[in-house]
Design a protein around this motif. Structure first.
Motif, short mmCIF file in Angstrom:
data_model
loop_
_atom_site.label_atom_id
_atom_site.label_comp_id
_atom_site.label_asym_id
_atom_site.label_seq_id
_atom_site.Cartn_x
_atom_site.Cartn_y
_atom_site.Cartn_z
N UNK A 266 -7.06 12.33 3.11
CA UNK A 266 -6.59 11.09 3.72
C UNK A 266 -5.07 10.97 3.78
N UNK A 267 -4.34 12.10 3.77
CA UNK A 267 -2.88 12.05 3.81
C UNK A 267 -2.38 11.48 5.13
N UNK B 277 1.73 8.07 -3.11
CA UNK B 277 0.57 8.60 -3.82
C UNK B 277 0.40 10.06 -3.40
N UNK B 278 0.34 10.96 -4.36
CA UNK B 278 0.13 12.38 -4.06
C UNK B 278 -1.37 12.60 -3.91
N UNK B 279 -1.82 12.91 -2.68
CA UNK B 279 -3.27 13.02 -2.46
C UNK B 279 -3.72 14.47 -2.33
N UNK B 280 -2.78 15.40 -2.11
CA UNK B 280 -3.20 16.81 -1.99
C UNK B 280 -2.03 17.72 -2.31
N UNK B 281 -2.34 18.85 -2.96
CA UNK B 281 -1.36 19.90 -3.23
C UNK B 281 -1.94 21.20 -2.70
N UNK B 282 -1.34 21.80 -1.69
CA UNK B 282 -1.88 23.04 -1.16
C UNK B 282 -1.04 24.23 -1.58
N UNK B 283 -1.70 25.28 -2.01
CA UNK B 283 -1.05 26.54 -2.32
C UNK B 283 -1.40 27.54 -1.23
N UNK C 218 0.85 -1.19 0.00
CA UNK C 218 0.00 0.00 0.00
C UNK C 218 0.89 1.24 0.00
N UNK C 219 0.58 2.18 -0.84
CA UNK C 219 1.49 3.30 -0.95
C UNK C 219 1.18 4.37 0.10
N UNK C 220 2.21 5.14 0.40
CA UNK C 220 2.14 6.22 1.38
C UNK C 220 1.33 7.38 0.76
N UNK C 221 0.44 7.99 1.54
CA UNK C 221 -0.38 9.08 1.01
C UNK C 221 0.20 10.42 1.44
N UNK C 222 0.64 11.22 0.46
CA UNK C 222 1.43 12.42 0.74
C UNK C 222 0.68 13.68 0.31
N UNK C 223 0.72 14.69 1.19
CA UNK C 223 0.23 16.03 0.83
C UNK C 223 1.43 16.97 0.75
N UNK C 224 1.48 17.77 -0.32
CA UNK C 224 2.54 18.76 -0.44
C UNK C 224 1.96 20.14 -0.15
N UNK C 225 2.51 20.80 0.87
CA UNK C 225 2.08 22.16 1.22
C UNK C 225 3.13 23.13 0.69
N UNK C 226 2.66 24.15 -0.01
CA UNK C 226 3.59 25.05 -0.69
C UNK C 226 3.82 24.58 -2.12
N UNK C 227 2.82 23.91 -2.69
CA UNK C 227 2.98 23.31 -4.02
C UNK C 227 3.11 24.35 -5.13
N UNK C 228 2.77 25.59 -4.82
CA UNK C 228 2.87 26.63 -5.84
C UNK C 228 4.27 27.21 -5.97
N UNK C 229 5.15 26.92 -5.00
CA UNK C 229 6.51 27.45 -5.07
C UNK C 229 7.40 26.56 -5.93
N UNK C 230 8.64 27.00 -6.13
CA UNK C 230 9.52 26.24 -7.03
C UNK C 230 9.93 24.91 -6.42
N UNK C 231 10.30 24.95 -5.13
CA UNK C 231 10.67 23.69 -4.48
C UNK C 231 9.45 22.79 -4.35
N UNK C 232 8.30 23.39 -4.01
CA UNK C 232 7.08 22.60 -3.88
C UNK C 232 6.71 21.93 -5.19
N UNK C 233 6.89 22.64 -6.28
CA UNK C 233 6.59 22.06 -7.59
C UNK C 233 7.48 20.86 -7.89
#
Lengths: 250, 250, 250, 250
Positions: free
Chosen positions: B47-48, B29-35, B1-16
């Motif tokens: 569900x991250x 598994x990328x489940x959320x991208x927050x800007x 089962x894969x790990x469920x990951x949320x990226x916060x700051x997805x709008x920045x260069x490192x976040x991208x």
């Protein structure tokens, strides 16, 4: 009170360097220098507590066993120690508690550190290759140090489950990709003016780590020999390889 | 089962970059991208189980405390964590057993390894200096990484009782010998075309050891971020610095 | 028929190397070796046609004028030739047609080539800096070679109308950016184990060119001395600098 | 008055870089961008005086002949120019006096300079070898640039009567000594994170000269393209290779 050191093989080039290094060390006293055919008893007569053996392959075992049998610690840079000879020495040391022997194929601290770092780092990078560079009078390629470094890297990557370095090469009619030792590409450069040099190149997405060691002359072995002398009495039994004496826990 | 990951700051260069890296990882598994200004609750809705924070200094503390309070593990590359903020986070973590947080100022594996190796090796060499090389739009010298590396080296040498690097310079009217940080000379080169590079040069009699790290682009941080995500749940509490996750015992 | 060479200053370290190099050259015959206070007439008695002067600053002018006055060609590595002494020698040479003298501050071919290449390339790059690295017993910084290289680069860039290397540095409280010589940043590294090394780093958008010279020992001067001996009779009058003898047109 | 430039092949990656570079150049005006299947007549409609061709091998000849036939100067980076096509273009240029064309397989100034310097220096050193380093997705080894550099070096050494580089290798069972091209050993390293890099290593007694070029991205070709545009109208006829435009006399 300074340590009393006998150098065996003092007539050779490495032995001559050791004589200079021991003489220059404030905490050591050079009490004997033995050349080929000098009687080993003179080590005892001089009151030595430590022996540095930089003699020749067919004499080193006898020299070291003599030292151990008389309770002296030994630091050994001579080659020619087969697995059988090492095992036999271990048995002798089991009968002489408190006596330490360090046998090392390479006393250059920088070289030993570079190999250890390379093996450690290699599990964190996709790619790793080795370039070794020597004077053009060297008869074999790759160098023994490069082959050993490749073995250490190959073992570390296998243990960590790292896949082979990526390589899309389809056409290499002239052999430009070099040798492969335990899955690691090794390249041998020969150039007038050089002595002994090695680079381990590690690459991952967007970054590179390079570990380079340059050996300019024989003097580079002496800090390792002195370190061995200072530590050997605190490490009874046989230690094979200078890395056993380095504090590499990070 | 894969790990469920949320990226916060997805709008920045490192976040991208992190969004791309997580998407490309077979075990995640990328489940959320927050800007900026997206509600943190969407992390829970998705569900991250793991959060990557690559936001901005004035938002990171709130983001990480939110994750911890909800039992999520966090890997944090944002700067701005003062000693007070770290201490306060440690107290929160004490109340949420099993939750892990990794905060690291530098996720480039090669850079972290190079600094650790440099500190370790520096006690075995007479001389050590640092040359750091960056693009010419950088406004400060020396680089933060070079200053930190010099501090690590200075501390390691002091602990080992190594004297200062020898230096007979009597005349240097123009300041060619560069900066001195904790007893280590640091030289800053600025050159169009470069990104971020550092060499630690170590020298002893007849030999030199060079540890060089080249960072070509932001992608170099992603293997470290992924390593953090894979390990963070097994290391409850707060870890500061990626070196805490690397197996550097040698 | 081999060239008959006298070495003046044969008792010094450079002179000793020259004795070895001339002896080893198949097309040369060493006919005289002069040490301090040996009479110059012995050069004539030995039938020399060429003189190598590697003596001391206060003797070199007398030695060279003696050679020229007797119709012998001279290759000179001794320092101490002021503009006045050079001018006076030029006047003497005007009266001895066919006699050639080469006076060079640096006979290392690689060093001379690296400096010439650096000056030539520097007009095509936005950025250029120099890093020189020497043993830690050197008393001055930057090295004379680095300062001369910077002057050559500064002049080449000014002639080509190249603007100053870009540099956004606003904060450098410890002087990490090093010395500035004729608009070129120069960094001096001092490290045990090194001899004499120099890197010229040139950078433009997306690329870097590095010209590095390593001088490991005095022997590096001898190919330049032998080249000078072989060419000097074909270049009557005074030549200052080995680059005048190199075919650098590309 | 600024130069009016049309970029043909503007939809490709190199073409896109050229569009950016021309737009950023104060002395140039970008008047047309042609993609695959755009009519060449639009170059004329836009009033261009110069054409940059970065299209594809099967279109470049038609594009360049169109430009020349209409009296426009051309700078060409597309590959696929056989000896026959070059000869045919020369004939066309003979009928259009004053029109200049520059066709170059490599527009990276640093790379072109490094190759020229390497060939020039190689006649003064006993030993020379090449190490080229690229990303691991490259399918051929050695690189075309390395092979060409080896050919230039081989020719320069043969012309100067320099013997083969010394090499005492007797045992090399795994091929660590790499490829041999025109008498020059060439080693190919493949490493994730790298782009395109090359080192020429030259060695003599006691010294080493290293010429290294690093190409980090496509932008490195643009200063060479702009240099070509600024010079092409003053060099009528066909020039093959950017080195023809560089002032390499030293």
């Amino acid at each position: 009170m300074s340590m009393k050191v006998a150098v065996v093989g003092a007539g050779g080039r490495m032995g001559g360097e050791a004589v200079k290094a021991v003489n220059a060390a404030a905490d050591m006293e050079l009490v004997a220098q033995l050349r080929r055919d000098d009687p080993l008893e003179s080590i005892l007569d001089a009151g030595a507590t430590h022996v540095v053996d930089l003699s020749v392959p067919d004499a080193t075992e006898r020299n070291v066993r003599f030292a151990v049998a008389h309770g002296l610690h030994a630091v050994v840079g001579t080659t020619g120690w087969s697995a059988e000879k090492l095992e036999s020495l271990r048995e002798l040391l089991a009968t002489t508690p408190g006596v330490g022997v360090l046998i090392a194929p390479n006393f250059a601290l920088g070289s030993v550190l570079a190999s250890a770092f390379a093996a450690k780092a290699s599990r964190y990078f996709e790619s790793v290759e080795i370039v070794e560079l020597h004077h053009p009078d060297k008869v074999d390629a790759p160098s023994g140090t490069a082959a050993r470094t490749a073995e250490l890297i190959g073992a570390a990557r296998e243990e960590a489950g790292v896949p082979a370095s990526p390589d899309a090469t389809q056409s290499d009619p002239l052999g430009a990709r070099g040798a492969v030792v335990d899955g690691v590409h090794v390249h041998s450069v020969r150039l007038r003016g050089l002595v002994a040099h090695q680079e381990v190149l590690l690459g991952g997405p967007g970054e590179q780590l390079t570990l380079r060691h340059d050996s300019y002359d024989r003097a580079s072995f002496m800090p390792g020999v002195l370190l061995g002398l200072r530590e050997v009495s605190t490490r009874p039994g046989l230690t094979h390889g200078l890395d056993g004496y380095l504090d590499l826990g990070l």
